[in-house]
Design a protein around this motif. Structure first.
Motif, PDB file in Angstrom:
ATOM      1  N   MET A 128       0.825  -1.213   0.000  1.00 57.33           N
ATOM      2  CA  MET A 128       0.000   0.000   0.000  1.00 57.33           C
ATOM      3  C   MET A 128       0.855   1.257   0.000  1.00 57.33           C
ATOM      4  N   TYR A 129       1.987   1.202   0.718  1.00 64.98           N
ATOM      5  CA  TYR A 129       2.908   2.345   0.720  1.00 64.98           C
ATOM      6  C   TYR A 129       3.453   2.595  -0.684  1.00 64.98           C
ATOM      7  N   LEU A 130       3.866   1.511  -1.368  1.00 70.31           N
ATOM      8  CA  LEU A 130       4.416   1.645  -2.716  1.00 70.31           C
ATOM      9  C   LEU A 130       3.350   2.129  -3.698  1.00 70.31           C
ATOM     10  N   THR A 131       2.130   1.598  -3.549  1.00 74.84           N
ATOM     11  CA  THR A 131       1.034   2.031  -4.420  1.00 74.84           C
ATOM     12  C   THR A 131       0.735   3.507  -4.219  1.00 74.84           C
ATOM     13  N   ASN A 132       0.702   3.932  -2.958  1.00 74.44           N
ATOM     14  CA  ASN A 132       0.432   5.335  -2.646  1.00 74.44           C
ATOM     15  C   ASN A 132       1.545   6.242  -3.159  1.00 74.44           C
ATOM     16  N   THR A 133       2.796   5.783  -2.992  1.00 71.54           N
ATOM     17  CA  THR A 133       3.931   6.571  -3.480  1.00 71.54           C
ATOM     18  C   THR A 133       3.876   6.721  -4.994  1.00 71.54           C
ATOM     19  N   HIS A 134       3.540   5.623  -5.687  1.00 70.22           N
ATOM     20  CA  HIS A 134       3.434   5.666  -7.145  1.00 70.22           C
ATOM     21  C   HIS A 134       2.317   6.615  -7.571  1.00 70.22           C
ATOM     22  N   ALA A 135       1.173   6.544  -6.855  1.00 74.43           N
ATOM     23  CA  ALA A 135       0.051   7.421  -7.191  1.00 74.43           C
ATOM     24  C   ALA A 135       0.421   8.885  -6.971  1.00 74.43           C
ATOM     25  N   GLN A 136       1.150   9.177  -5.872  1.00 73.78           N
ATOM     26  CA  GLN A 136       1.548  10.550  -5.595  1.00 73.78           C
ATOM     27  C   GLN A 136       2.533  11.068  -6.642  1.00 73.78           C
ATOM     28  N   LYS A 137       3.403  10.175  -7.116  1.00 75.20           N
ATOM     29  CA  LYS A 137       4.336  10.556  -8.186  1.00 75.20           C
ATOM     30  C   LYS A 137       3.559  10.955  -9.433  1.00 75.20           C
ATOM     31  N   ASP A 138       2.520  10.151  -9.772  1.00 74.97           N
ATOM     32  CA  ASP A 138       1.706  10.464 -10.948  1.00 74.97           C
ATOM     33  C   ASP A 138       0.998  11.805 -10.778  1.00 74.97           C
ATOM     34  N   VAL A 139       0.436  12.025  -9.570  1.00 78.99           N
ATOM     35  CA  VAL A 139      -0.245  13.301  -9.313  1.00 78.99           C
ATOM     36  C   VAL A 139       0.731  14.468  -9.456  1.00 78.99           C
ATOM     37  N   ALA A 140       1.942  14.276  -8.913  1.00 81.12           N
ATOM     38  CA  ALA A 140       2.952  15.346  -8.990  1.00 81.12           C
ATOM     39  C   ALA A 140       3.273  15.681 -10.435  1.00 81.12           C
ATOM     40  N   LEU A 141       3.488  14.648 -11.261  1.00 80.91           N
ATOM     41  CA  LEU A 141       3.821  14.883 -12.662  1.00 80.91           C
ATOM     42  C   LEU A 141       2.659  15.539 -13.402  1.00 80.91           C
ATOM     43  N   GLN A 142       1.421  15.109 -13.065  1.00 84.52           N
ATOM     44  CA  GLN A 142       0.254  15.692 -13.727  1.00 84.52           C
ATOM     45  C   GLN A 142       0.116  17.174 -13.380  1.00 84.52           C
ATOM     46  N   ILE A 143       0.288  17.492 -12.096  1.00 86.73           N
ATOM     47  CA  ILE A 143       0.155  18.890 -11.679  1.00 86.73           C
ATOM     48  C   ILE A 143       1.252  19.745 -12.302  1.00 86.73           C
ATOM     49  N   LEU A 144       2.489  19.225 -12.266  1.00 90.26           N
ATOM     50  CA  LEU A 144       3.587  19.987 -12.866  1.00 90.26           C
ATOM     51  C   LEU A 144       3.366  20.179 -14.361  1.00 90.26           C
ATOM     52  N   GLY A 145       2.941  19.093 -15.033  1.00 90.23           N
ATOM     53  CA  GLY A 145       2.714  19.175 -16.474  1.00 90.23           C
ATOM     54  C   GLY A 145       1.643  20.174 -16.829  1.00 90.23           C
ATOM     55  N   HIS A 146       0.632  20.288 -15.945  1.00 90.27           N
ATOM     56  CA  HIS A 146      -0.471  21.204 -16.224  1.00 90.27           C
ATOM     57  C   HIS A 146      -0.159  22.631 -15.804  1.00 90.27           C
ATOM     58  N   ASP A 147       0.301  22.796 -14.558  1.00 91.15           N
ATOM     59  CA  ASP A 147       0.385  24.136 -13.983  1.00 91.15           C
ATOM     60  C   ASP A 147       1.693  24.855 -14.246  1.00 91.15           C
ATOM     61  N   ILE A 148       2.712  24.158 -14.722  1.00100.95           N
ATOM     62  CA  ILE A 148       3.933  24.868 -15.106  1.00100.95           C
ATOM     63  C   ILE A 148       3.755  25.530 -16.472  1.00100.95           C
ATOM     64  N   ARG A 149       2.815  25.008 -17.265  1.00 97.71           N
ATOM     65  CA  ARG A 149       2.560  25.614 -18.576  1.00 97.71           C
ATOM     66  C   ARG A 149       2.132  27.070 -18.434  1.00 97.71           C
ATOM     67  N   SER A 150       1.249  27.319 -17.474  1.00 97.68           N
ATOM     68  CA  SER A 150       0.692  28.668 -17.340  1.00 97.68           C
ATOM     69  C   SER A 150       1.758  29.716 -17.003  1.00 97.68           C
ATOM     70  N   PRO A 151       2.599  29.481 -15.944  1.00 95.21           N
ATOM     71  CA  PRO A 151       3.628  30.499 -15.674  1.00 95.21           C
ATOM     72  C   PRO A 151       4.638  30.647 -16.794  1.00 95.21           C
ATOM     73  N   ILE A 152       4.975  29.548 -17.476  1.00 95.63           N
ATOM     74  CA  ILE A 152       5.907  29.658 -18.600  1.00 95.63           C
ATOM     75  C   ILE A 152       5.283  30.502 -19.711  1.00 95.63           C
ATOM     76  N   GLY A 153       3.964  30.296 -19.944  1.00 97.20           N
ATOM     77  CA  GLY A 153       3.269  31.122 -20.938  1.00 97.20           C
ATOM     78  C   GLY A 153       3.249  32.581 -20.542  1.00 97.20           C
ATOM     79  N   THR A 154       3.044  32.840 -19.240  1.00 94.08           N
ATOM     80  CA  THR A 154       3.051  34.223 -18.746  1.00 94.08           C
ATOM     81  C   THR A 154       4.419  34.871 -18.945  1.00 94.08           C
ATOM     82  N   ILE A 155       5.477  34.129 -18.592  1.00 98.24           N
ATOM     83  CA  ILE A 155       6.840  34.646 -18.756  1.00 98.24           C
ATOM     84  C   ILE A 155       7.141  34.922 -20.221  1.00 98.24           C
ATOM     85  N   SER A 156       6.697  34.007 -21.087  1.00 97.05           N
ATOM     86  CA  SER A 156       6.927  34.173 -22.526  1.00 97.05           C
ATOM     87  C   SER A 156       6.222  35.428 -23.045  1.00 97.05           C
ATOM     88  N   ALA A 157       4.953  35.610 -22.646  1.00103.45           N
ATOM     89  CA  ALA A 157       4.206  36.790 -23.095  1.00103.45           C
ATOM     90  C   ALA A 157       4.825  38.078 -22.550  1.00103.45           C
TER      91      ALA A 157
END
Length: 362
Positions: A128-157
């Motif tokens: 369960m610890y490994l499953t939870n850790t894997h799930a948290q890794k996926d959530v982290a990557l999803q959030i970074l993939g989604h929410d880093i786009r916006s500030p990078i777009g802001t900086i670019s503009a």
């Protein structure tokens, strides 16, 4: 005891396993190792007298599955099942793994079920610890993939506008553009640090940095960036019940919630449309409303709007590609701050998202 009983008795205690021979036709045990009393916390004599007491110890959901497995024991070489034991609410969950088969060819034991059960609690906790850790890794990557786009777009503009201002010697715009770039970079770094923490800690238990925040100033700063970066495209307004609306909460999460809601409103509002943020203080709570007069949400998509990778995702008015994560992330973070989110929308009548948060925060 006969020698075989003595052998099984020693094996049971040394391997932390329970050995048994059960006769379903007579509903009794021909043999049950006495360490069953330790795992089930029931005296062996009581189990021998009434085997059904074992079923009462198994979690209801697991009990159905275990009985289903045993119903097929005559058609399989052996059956296996993992199940949890139910004790008092304050006791930790205990896991057992059972493996059994039906004896054939022994006249005295014909049709009996022989098998063993072992305590697998430690193994399950690791799984369960490994499953939870894997799930948290996926959530982290999803959030970074989604929410880093916006500030990078802001900086670019902002960088493009800065370059244009320098070329035209429009010096009055240079300082605020530098400030936007600096603040956006800092917010992105804070996001990365916060999300990386969630890889190692459950998202609900990740340390939230509480501080006193003036929501009016926070929203005004974000709207100022939109006005500066998207000049003459849309009208951004801020309404507030008081000059200052203070809340004690996590600044990074609040900024992400507001940025996602503003970004969502921007994507689905036509050029020259209006996006308004309304801040209202209530008894012990603060309500944030982000309203647009855009294309709205069709009724068929409303039930799916907060789902992860939702099928409700649509391209924005300028062809922005959706990920289906933004509103799911918003809902998750609102709930982490002990808040509540809902929306009102009609096709071609715009959308309003409401976020209600406790003033004293998390």
């Amino acid at each position: 005891m006969v020698p075989l009983d003595k052998t099984l008795h020693q094996l049971a205690w040394k391997t932390n396993s329970i050995f048994f021979v059960f006769d379903p036709s007579e509903n009794n045990f021909h043999y049950l190792s006495d360490n069953a009393s330790v795992s089930f916390e029931i005296d062996v004599a009581l189990i021998m007298k009434d085997p059904a007491v074992l079923l009462d110890r198994i979690f209801a959901d697991d009990r159905v599955r275990v009985l289903e497995e045993f119903s097929h024991i005559g058609t399989k070489d052996c059956i296996e099942a993992d199940f949890r034991l139910l004790f008092t609410p304050n006791q930790p969950v205990k896991w057992l793994h059972i493996k059994a088969c039906m004896l054939q060819g022994e006249p005295a034991l014909q049709g009996c079920i022989v098998g063993f059960a072992e305590d697998i609690t430690s193994r399950k906790e690791i799984e369960m610890y490994l499953t939870n850790t894997h799930a948290q890794k996926d959530v982290a990557l999803q959030i970074l993939g989604h929410d880093i786009r916006s500030p990078i777009g802001t900086i670019s503009a902002a960088s493009s506008l800065l370059e244009r201002s320098v070329c035209h010697e429009d010096l009055k715009n240079i300082e605020p553009l530098f400030r936007i770039i600096s603040d956006t970079c800092q917010n992105a770094l804070n996001l990365i640090n916060d999300v990386l923490q969630s890889v190692y800690w459950d998202a609900q238990n990740t340390v939230k940095k509480k501080r006193r925040i003036d929501l009016v100033d926070m929203v005004e700063n974000q709207l100022h960036a939109y006005r500066l970066l998207h000049q003459d495209q849309k009208d951004f307004k801020l309404f507030s019940s008081t000059r200052h609306v203070y809340i004690r909460s996590d600044q990074v999460r609040l900024q992400l919630i507001l940025e996602n809601l503003l970004s969502n409103a921007y994507k689905f509002t036509k050029r020259n449309g209006t996006i308004a943020v309304d801040l209202q203080e209530k008894e012990g709570k603060v309500q944030i409303a982000v309203k647009d007069d855009g294309i709205g949400i069709p009724d068929r998509l409303k039930p799916m709007i907060f789902q992860k990778f939702t099928n409700a995702r649509r391209e924005g008015m300028q062809g922005e590609k959706p990920t289906g994560l933004g509103l799911h992330i918003v809902k998750t973070m609102v709930e982490q701050l002990n808040g509540h989110i809902w929306f009102e929308s009609g096709e071609e009548r715009g959308t309003t998202f409401f976020v209600e948060l406790p003033k004293k925060g998390i």
